[in-house]
Design an enzyme around this catalytic site. Structure first.
Site, PDB file in Angstrom:
ATOM      1  N   ARG A 127     -20.698  -7.507 -24.504  1.00 21.64           N
ATOM      2  CA  ARG A 127     -21.173  -8.147 -25.719  1.00 21.64           C
ATOM      3  C   ARG A 127     -22.434  -7.180 -26.166  1.00 21.64           C
ATOM      4  O   ARG A 127     -22.567  -6.899 -27.299  1.00 21.64           O
ATOM      5  CB  ARG A 127     -21.510  -9.522 -25.558  1.00 21.64           C
ATOM      6  CG  ARG A 127     -21.795 -10.104 -27.024  1.00 21.64           C
ATOM      7  CD  ARG A 127     -22.081 -11.507 -26.970  1.00 21.64           C
ATOM      8  NE  ARG A 127     -23.525 -11.839 -27.170  1.00 21.64           N
ATOM      9  CZ  ARG A 127     -23.896 -12.785 -27.744  1.00 21.64           C
ATOM     10  NH1 ARG A 127     -23.028 -13.865 -27.777  1.00 21.64           N
ATOM     11  NH2 ARG A 127     -25.300 -13.063 -27.992  1.00 21.64           N
TER      12      ARG A 127
ATOM     13  N   CYS B 244     -25.828 -22.606  19.712  1.00 24.35           N
ATOM     14  CA  CYS B 244     -26.252 -23.324  20.957  1.00 24.35           C
ATOM     15  C   CYS B 244     -25.189 -22.880  21.858  1.00 24.35           C
ATOM     16  O   CYS B 244     -24.099 -23.014  21.612  1.00 24.35           O
ATOM     17  CB  CYS B 244     -26.274 -24.877  20.607  1.00 24.35           C
ATOM     18  SG  CYS B 244     -25.773 -25.806  22.282  1.00 24.35           S
TER      19      CYS B 244
ATOM     20  N   ASP C 194       0.825  -1.322  -0.059  1.00 24.91           N
ATOM     21  CA  ASP C 194       0.063   0.044   0.028  1.00 24.91           C
ATOM     22  C   ASP C 194       0.645   1.195  -0.023  1.00 24.91           C
ATOM     23  O   ASP C 194       0.563   2.217  -0.512  1.00 24.91           O
ATOM     24  CB  ASP C 194      -1.013  -0.008   1.053  1.00 24.91           C
ATOM     25  CG  ASP C 194      -2.076  -1.031   1.128  1.00 24.91           C
ATOM     26  OD1 ASP C 194      -2.677  -1.284   2.199  1.00 24.91           O
ATOM     27  OD2 ASP C 194      -2.108  -1.474  -0.020  1.00 24.91           O
TER      28      ASP C 194
ATOM     29  N   LYS D  91     -16.386 -24.355 -21.908  1.00 26.57           N
ATOM     30  CA  LYS D  91     -17.445 -23.225 -22.142  1.00 26.57           C
ATOM     31  C   LYS D  91     -17.452 -22.593 -20.762  1.00 26.57           C
ATOM     32  O   LYS D  91     -18.240 -23.193 -19.833  1.00 26.57           O
ATOM     33  CB  LYS D  91     -18.720 -23.814 -22.605  1.00 26.57           C
ATOM     34  CG  LYS D  91     -19.721 -22.688 -22.935  1.00 26.57           C
ATOM     35  CD  LYS D  91     -20.775 -22.956 -23.752  1.00 26.57           C
ATOM     36  CE  LYS D  91     -21.592 -22.051 -24.475  1.00 26.57           C
ATOM     37  NZ  LYS D  91     -22.165 -20.998 -23.191  1.00 26.57           N
TER      38      LYS D  91
HETATM   39  S1  IVH Z   1     -16.364 -18.790 -29.078  1.00 29.72           S
HETATM   40  C1  IVH Z   1     -18.020 -16.952 -32.802  1.00 29.72           C
HETATM   41  N1  IVH Z   1     -15.465 -20.072 -26.830  1.00 29.72           N
HETATM   42  O1  IVH Z   1     -20.273 -18.685 -24.924  1.00 29.72           O
HETATM   43  C2  IVH Z   1     -17.833 -17.746 -31.454  1.00 29.72           C
HETATM   44  N2  IVH Z   1     -17.255 -18.921 -26.444  1.00 29.72           N
HETATM   45  O2  IVH Z   1     -22.445 -18.124 -27.547  1.00 29.72           O
HETATM   46  C3  IVH Z   1     -17.607 -16.999 -30.224  1.00 29.72           C
HETATM   47  N3  IVH Z   1     -18.203 -18.916 -24.257  1.00 29.72           N
HETATM   48  O3  IVH Z   1     -21.541 -15.994 -24.477  1.00 29.72           O
HETATM   49  C4  IVH Z   1     -17.596 -17.552 -28.882  1.00 29.72           C
HETATM   50  N4  IVH Z   1     -16.688 -20.141 -23.427  1.00 29.72           N
HETATM   51  O4  IVH Z   1     -19.014 -15.793 -24.174  1.00 29.72           O
HETATM   52  C5  IVH Z   1     -16.427 -19.442 -27.169  1.00 29.72           C
HETATM   53  N5  IVH Z   1     -14.475 -21.372 -25.148  1.00 29.72           N
HETATM   54  C6  IVH Z   1     -15.391 -20.561 -25.590  1.00 29.72           C
HETATM   55  C7  IVH Z   1     -16.384 -20.058 -24.671  1.00 29.72           C
HETATM   56  C8  IVH Z   1     -17.321 -19.180 -25.294  1.00 29.72           C
HETATM   57  C9  IVH Z   1     -17.621 -19.439 -22.995  1.00 29.72           C
HETATM   58  C10 IVH Z   1     -19.348 -18.023 -24.247  1.00 29.72           C
HETATM   59  C11 IVH Z   1     -19.236 -17.001 -24.769  1.00 29.72           C
HETATM   60  C12 IVH Z   1     -20.717 -16.519 -25.460  1.00 29.72           C
HETATM   61  C13 IVH Z   1     -21.433 -17.868 -25.547  1.00 29.72           C
HETATM   62  C14 IVH Z   1     -21.288 -18.097 -26.919  1.00 29.72           C
END
Ligand code: IVH
Length: 683
Positions: A140, A434, A35, A119
């Site tokens: 997005r 308790c 800090d 994903k």
């Molecule tokens: S590719 C054109 N890769 O899933 C392709 N998306 O509908 C673009 N997401 O909200 C997406 N993990 O944020 C891609 N390994 C991954 C992902 C991923 C999560 C999410 C992304 C989007 C949705 C895709």
């Protein structure tokens, strides 16, 4: 020193500490030091604003509260991916078949290569770097237009403000901001402790923080990031494959998840899907599926898009970690430390891979805040190995005959459902507890383990396993039973599994030795809430006798330094509970218990039985030397390092040294350990 140099130096040093702290999880200086550096840099930058750079570590925090987010038009639209609705392996096979057909491949052609990824379940973000510097971060939004969240994104330590070895004019990195399970749990634990609202799930945690208008608040939420693709690119020669793009981003310092692979054909996709399904629970973050992408970028462009979704990618889901079900009842469980936790009894539901029929409601405040009632339809979450929890109520579905708002005290009539002791909720705490710590069956094992622990009565050999055996076998239920010869004897102990005569004797001897102890240790051993070792020592010193402490009221207790209202309340509640007092009386009882805490601490010297006596210790004693010394001093004696004519007693343990010879030479009284213990006990 020249301030320009000092600024550069501070930035470099802070970056080094950030790296150690956030990436290596291994901080190399105390927070206060950090800090100090940080404030020095902030001050210099305030004096010389012309020297502030976009990548200065000070840009990560603070900033002013926003009125709203400004819109950002994406240079390249942020698309979504098609989700394979078939969650069985069929989904992977049909995706591969579609890709082959679109590419015009025949059965005899080689298998298509795929980049297989997780994903992530968070919020999609576009990071725009110009000449390697982060200039804009956007959500997005609708895919065409997002929101400018640059300020908040800068607070995420994992996201580089400057890329390594990257001079492309424009490089947009796309990926997911997420909250790890550990950070989510920690954050919520803290919130609940203070009676503040908890986050529903990590995804909401991430999305909510990024869309938080006050960047200082956003900075408090621990977020992470993984890159998974690109947006606009100018001045960078792309590699040939998607997996190589991710490797390159990783080289530039952007976090990319390790859990990815290159697979061939439908069989390869299926294998990845299966492997990740098995690992899903133990991953440090939530995922809702896996993503397959055609690896070759030229093939990707050939495949192109259909209705705003790329033909070259697909998401393959796993069963959801949140489900809806009905609350049939609300039970209250007593934990090992006496904490009372409301638990929803549910209509069984399959969620996160298992059937769940109980879910925690955490505490009274949380239950009331969510307003969970019997008959309600609720959302249940089970992710990873975290216990299932109720995250919210679907109010639209509340039946007319739903139960009343939750009231823990009323439901229990003020009594512990296990032992009937009074329940209390201390000021400023979220949990009801308790107060029958020494007596409550739910707390038995914990109470015994604490009582016997090294810093309490220090009964060697009385660990987890033995406590389990003694309690489950019905031999011991309170610490006082340990000293009761009718319960704890060679016969009873050797009857236990894996307990020989020798070990049984050792345990009994250790229990015998523990009888002589200091008042401070005895107080600590009772396991009174909020009374740690240091407080126990203060209490012993100030009250001198156990009875004085037992009868003290909150006002008297607060006269002890460092004892505030919360500690005083806990002590009074503990001794007010008759069940606890009964156990203490049994411990002190000459016949069955026989524990003798040395009560003379803080007493005038004429009441100290060993006042003016000098002791010298030699050889190994059953107790730690520090403890022996502490006890002798409490009784008024002095402990010296060498034997002289002034020495009153030499205590000789096993394998005594030359001090014993010296004692004999000078005619000083020598005590063996047994005689010494008897002396301490005042026999
Ligand atoms: S590719 C054109 N890769 O899933 C392709 N998306 O509908 C673009 N997401 O909200 C997406 N993990 O944020 C891609 N390994 C991954 C992902 C991923 C999560 C999410 C992304 C989007 C949705 C895709």
């Amino acid at each position: 020193m020249d301030y320009v140099k000092r600024i550069a130096q501070l930035r470099a040093e802070i970056e080094r500490h950030d790296h150690a702290y956030y990436e290596l999880d291994n901080p190399n200086i105390p927070d206060a030091e950090y800090d100090k550096l940080f404030r020095e840099l902030q001050a210099l930058e305030a004096q010389h604003p012309e020297l502030i750079t976009a990548d200065s570590p000070t840009r990560r925090v603070g900033g002013k509260v926003l009125e709203g987010f400004s819109p950002v038009r994406h240079a390249v639209p942020m698309l979504s991916i098609r989700t394979e609705t078939d969650t069985t392996i069929g989904g992977a096979q049909s995706f591969d078949a579609r890709v082959r057909k679109e590419l015009g491949l025949r059965d005899s052609d080689p298998e298509v290569e795929y980049s297989c990824e997780l994903k992530f379940d968070g919020l999609a973000i576009n990071l725009r770097y110009e000449h390697g510097l982060l200039v804009k971060a956007a959500t997005r939004g609708d895919g065409e237009n997002g929101e400018d969240v640059t300020q908040n994104i800068r607070t995420i330590q994992q996201i580089p403000l400057r890329l390594h070895h990257c001079d492309s004019t424009v490089l947009e990195v796309r990926g997911e901001v997420y909250m790890s399970r550990r950070d989510f749990e920690r954050y919520n634990e803290k919130q609940r402790e203070y009676g503040l609202p908890a986050l529903v799930n990590p995804r909401n945690g991430a999305a909510g923080s990024i869309r938080q208008l006050d960047p200082a608040l956003a900075a408090k939420r621990p977020l992470s990031f993984f890159a998974y693709g690109l947006g606009e690119v100018q001045g960078w020669k792309l590699p040939n494959t998607h997996s190589a793009v991710l490797d390159a981003l990783h080289q530039m310092g952007v976090p990319v998840c390790d859990e990815r692979t290159i697979a061939h054909g439908a069989q390869g996709l299926v294998q990845f899907h299966r492997r990740i399904a098995q690992q899903r629970d133990s991953l440090p973050f939530d995922i809702d599926g896996v993503v397959y992408k055609v690896n070759n970028l030229a093939m990707q462009s050939k495949l192109g898009f259909v209705s705003r979704e790329p033909r070259w990618a697909c998401a393959h889901k796993y069963p959801a970690e949140e489900q809806i079900t009905i609350v049939r009842g609300i039970d209250i469980q007593v934990g090992r430390t006496g904490k009372l936790t409301p638990v929803a009894k549910l209509e069984p539901v399959f969620v996160g891979g298992t059937t769940v029929s109980n879910a925690t409601l955490h505490n009274e405040d949380e239950t009331r805040r969510k307003d969970v009632r019997i008959g309600d339809t609720v959302i249940v979450r089970r992710a990873g190995d975290v216990i299932p929890e109720v995250v919210g109520v679907v109010l639209d579905r509340r039946p007319a005959n739903a139960g009343k708002p939750f009231d823990l005290f009323m439901q229990l009539n003020g009594q512990c459902p296990v032992c009937g002791s009074a329940i209390v909720r201390a000021e400023g705490e979220a949990d009801w507890r308790c107060t029958g710590g020494l007596f409550c069956p739910a707390q038995r094992k914990q109470a015994l383990l604490h009582f016997a622990s090294r810093r309490a009565l220090d009964i060697e050999g009385l660990g987890d396993k033995l406590v389990d055996q003694l309690v489950d076998g019905g031999i011991v239920s309170t610490p006082a039973d340990l000293y009761d010869k009718d319960k704890m004897n060679i016969g009873a102990l050797t009857g236990l599994e894996r307990m020989g005569e020798k070990s049984a004797q050792n345990i009994l001897a250790a229990i015998e030795r523990s009888k002589v102890t200091t008042l401070a240790r005895f107080i600590y051993s009772l396991g009174i809430r909020n009374v740690g070792e240091a407080t126990a020592k203060d209490l012993a010193r100030n009250f001198g006798r156990l009875r004085n402490l037992m009868h003290a009221d909150e006002v008297q207790l607060q006269l002890v330094p460092d004892v505030g209202p919360v500690v005083a309340q806990s002590i009074v509640a503990f001794f007010r509970e008759k069940h606890n007092v009964d156990v203490i009386e049994a411990l002190l009882d000459e016949k069955h218990g026989g524990v003798k805490p040395q009560e003379s601490e803080g007493l005038p010297s004429d009441e100290r039985p060993l006042a003016g006596k000098t002791f010298v210790l030699t050889g190994t004693l059953g107790m730690a030397r520090e403890d022996v010394k502490e006890q002798l001093e409490a009784l008024g004696a002095k402990v010296a390092g060498s034997v002289s004519k002034k020495t009153d007693y030499v205590v000789a343990g096993a394998v005594p040294g030359s001090k014993l010879d010296k004692a004999k030479e000078l005619g000083v009284a020598v005590l063996d350990e047994q005689q010494f213990l008897e002396l301490l006990e005042g026999k």
